[in-house]
Design an enzyme around this catalytic site. Structure first.
Site, PDB file in Angstrom:
ATOM      1  N   ASP A   1       2.184   2.074   3.399  1.00  0.00           N
ATOM      2  CA  ASP A   1       3.117   1.169   4.097  1.00  0.00           C
ATOM      3  C   ASP A   1       4.533   1.574   3.791  1.00  0.00           C
ATOM      4  O   ASP A   1       5.414   1.461   4.632  1.00  0.00           O
ATOM      5  CB  ASP A   1       3.072  -0.296   3.604  1.00  0.00           C
ATOM      6  CG  ASP A   1       1.709  -0.881   3.477  1.00  0.00           C
ATOM      7  OD1 ASP A   1       0.850  -0.517   4.290  1.00  0.00           O
ATOM      8  OD2 ASP A   1       1.511  -1.712   2.568  1.00  0.00           O
TER       9      ASP A   1
ATOM     10  N   HIS B   1       0.883  -1.170   0.000  1.00  0.00           N
ATOM     11  CA  HIS B   1       0.000   0.000   0.000  1.00  0.00           C
ATOM     12  C   HIS B   1       0.922   1.222   0.000  1.00  0.00           C
ATOM     13  O   HIS B   1       1.989   1.191   0.624  1.00  0.00           O
ATOM     14  CB  HIS B   1      -0.843   0.103   1.267  1.00  0.00           C
ATOM     15  CG  HIS B   1      -1.718  -1.063   1.558  1.00  0.00           C
ATOM     16  ND1 HIS B   1      -1.267  -2.172   2.225  1.00  0.00           N
ATOM     17  CD2 HIS B   1      -3.033  -1.279   1.312  1.00  0.00           C
ATOM     18  CE1 HIS B   1      -2.267  -3.045   2.365  1.00  0.00           C
ATOM     19  NE2 HIS B   1      -3.348  -2.524   1.822  1.00  0.00           N
TER      20      HIS B   1
HETATM   21  C1  XLS Z   1      -7.353  -6.820   4.382  1.00  0.00           C
HETATM   22  C2  XLS Z   1      -6.919  -7.036   3.008  1.00  0.00           C
HETATM   23  C3  XLS Z   1      -5.796  -6.125   2.558  1.00  0.00           C
HETATM   24  C4  XLS Z   1      -5.664  -6.153   1.061  1.00  0.00           C
HETATM   25  C5  XLS Z   1      -4.886  -5.002   0.507  1.00  0.00           C
HETATM   26  O1  XLS Z   1      -8.066  -7.619   4.965  1.00  0.00           O
HETATM   27  O2  XLS Z   1      -6.565  -8.374   2.852  1.00  0.00           O
HETATM   28  O3  XLS Z   1      -4.610  -6.471   3.195  1.00  0.00           O
HETATM   29  O4  XLS Z   1      -5.082  -7.321   0.622  1.00  0.00           O
HETATM   30  O5  XLS Z   1      -5.446  -3.780   0.800  1.00  0.00           O
END
Ligand code: XLS
Ligand code: NI
Ligand code: NI
Length: 435
Positions: free
Chosen positions: A103, A100
């Site tokens: 992140d 993301h």
């Molecule tokens: C959350 C999601 C997230 C997505 C990406 O539950 O799995 O991590 O994979 O935003």
């Protein structure tokens, strides 16, 4: 170069090895159905879990030891983490990664400042990708952590929030393209509601569709070639998420004329939260030719939330790999470990045990799935189960050329149909013979 993990490069040592820092089944160059394991499995690591997950839970703070991280929100700290992450990818032999925007770089006082910080960190990613040959499986924007998104992003009741989200996704798409990303993911963590008393659902869905249409337009404008993925999840953090499962996503995409532009990224723990098996979700997505990528994890079925555990269940990985082989393999997608260690597993070396376990579990799933396919009995059973349809009348119906009148005429004349057993127990035993 600094070495942050006191761990050697993980190698394949075979099933007899007792070395916990070795692969027992994942042999990257071993060929199965004409492709190497590495080409089949396309493993990815999730930046948010490996580098940013402190392992906190609702009752206590983080436990993860991250000696390389000074705990600050500085760009320099964000840049330093990138080197640590690529060392991890190199040592585990994981070829892909996902992130993301927030992140990898800090969210600062304004979108402008955050964008600038992102650019500074992306420079380091570019350098590290070049040095190691690692690739970005997909990028995404975090539209769920900041307080402004507490009531949604592309479904926010507030236009200013929607606008901010659009600007943020635009930038995240640019950065993903800049890094040669193979795809781009939309996970609508807060695109849903807590209560319908304050929610205009139809209006929110219209807004979400408009948002995604703008993303499609912008994708064309910048020449981003990879697919868009939608990742279904029924709840958490919202009570009800609009992209609740594969079927709901497909229906939404079809209703709003978006289907040709999107594929699905299916996550095991989301499937089970939706009251489905992973195999169900994969089968629905693949049936619509929309199975794009996989977030490889699993949940704890005794706990009702997204525990994001590493997949170690061979039965599960066998089912996933049967789906993947059945659709002719993953194209741009991969098996992204959207998984975190337990809070108790706080040492950096636990990151290695966790990923090695997931990779070996999938390697076994792949080998078992290939063996089941080679054996052919399962496939033949299913074929035979439908064999009455392999008739002139069956094909007439399948082509949409029959009618109730015609079928009634036959029904009135025929004797009671001879229905064969479904043989579930027989088939479960058959599968266990391979596991
Ligand atoms: C959350 C999601 C997230 C997505 C990406 O539950 O799995 O991590 O994979 O935003
Ligand atoms: Ni996910
Ligand atoms: Ni998840």
């Amino acid at each position: 170069m600094n070495e942050y993990f006191k761990v050697p490069k993980i190698k394949y040592e075979g099933p007899k090895s007792k070395n916990p820092l070795a692969f027992k089944h994942y042999n990257p160059t071993e060929k199965i159905e004409g492709k190497t394991m590495r080409e089949h499995l396309r493993f990815g690591a999730a930046y948010w879990h490996v580098m940013r997950n402190s392992l906190s839970d609702p009752f206590g703070g983080g436990t993860a030891q991250m000696p390389w991280d000074d705990g600050s929100d500085s760009v320099a700290n964000a840049q330093k983490r990138v080197g640590v992450f690529f060392e991890f990818l190199e040592k585990t032999g994981i070829d892909y990664y996902c992130f993301h925007d927030r992140d990898i770089a800090p969210e600062l006082g304004s979108l402008k400042e955050s964008n600038k910080a992102l650019d500074e960190v992306v420079k380091v990613f570019k350098k590290e990708q070049k040095r190691t040959g690692k690739k970005l499986l997909w990028g995404t924007a975090c539209l769920f952590s900041h307080a402004r998104f507490s009531q949604g992003a592309a479904t926010s009741p507030n236009l200013g929030v929607y606008t901010h989200a659009a600007g943020q996704v635009k930038k995240a798409m640019e950065v993903t393209k800049e890094l040669g990303g193979l795809g781009y993911t939309f996970w609508g963590g807060r695109e849903g509601y807590s209560t319908l008393w304050n929610t205009d659902m139809k209006r929110e869905l219209d807004h979400l569709a408009a948002f995604l249409h703008m993303a499609v337009d912008y994708k064309k404008e910048i020449g981003f070639k990879g697919p868009f993925y939608i990742e279904p999840k029924p709840k958490e953090p919202t009570t009800h998420q609009y992209d609740s499962d594969s079927a709901a996503c497909l229906n939404f995409l079809r209703e709003y004329g978006l289907l040709e532009h999107f594929q699905l990224n299916i996550e095991t723990n989301h499937a089970t939260l939706a009251g489905h098996t992973m195999l169900h979700e994969l089968t629905v997505a693949a049936g619509a030719k929309r199975l794009g990528s996989i977030d490889a994890n699993c949940g704890n079925e005794l706990i009702g939330w997204d525990t994001d555990q590493f997949p170690t269940n061979i039965y599960l990985t066998t089912q996933v790999m049967l789906s993947v082989l059945g659709m002719g393999g993953l194209k741009t997608g991969g098996l992204n470990f959207d998984a975190k260690r337990r809070r108790e597993s706080h040492e950096p070396i636990d990151l290695f045990y966790a990923h090695i376990g997931g990779m070996d579990a999938f390697a076994r799933g792949l080998k078992i799935a290939a063996a089941i396919r080679k054996d052919g009995r399962l496939e033949k059973f299913v074929e035979k189960r439908y064999s009455t349809w392999d008739s002139p009348l069956g094909s007439k119906i399948e082509k949409g050329k029959s009618s109730f009148k015609e079928l009634e005429k036959i029904a009135l004349e025929q004797s009671e149909p001879d229905l064969a057993s479904g043989r579930q127990e027989f088939l479960e035993n058959l599968i266990n013979d391979f596991i």
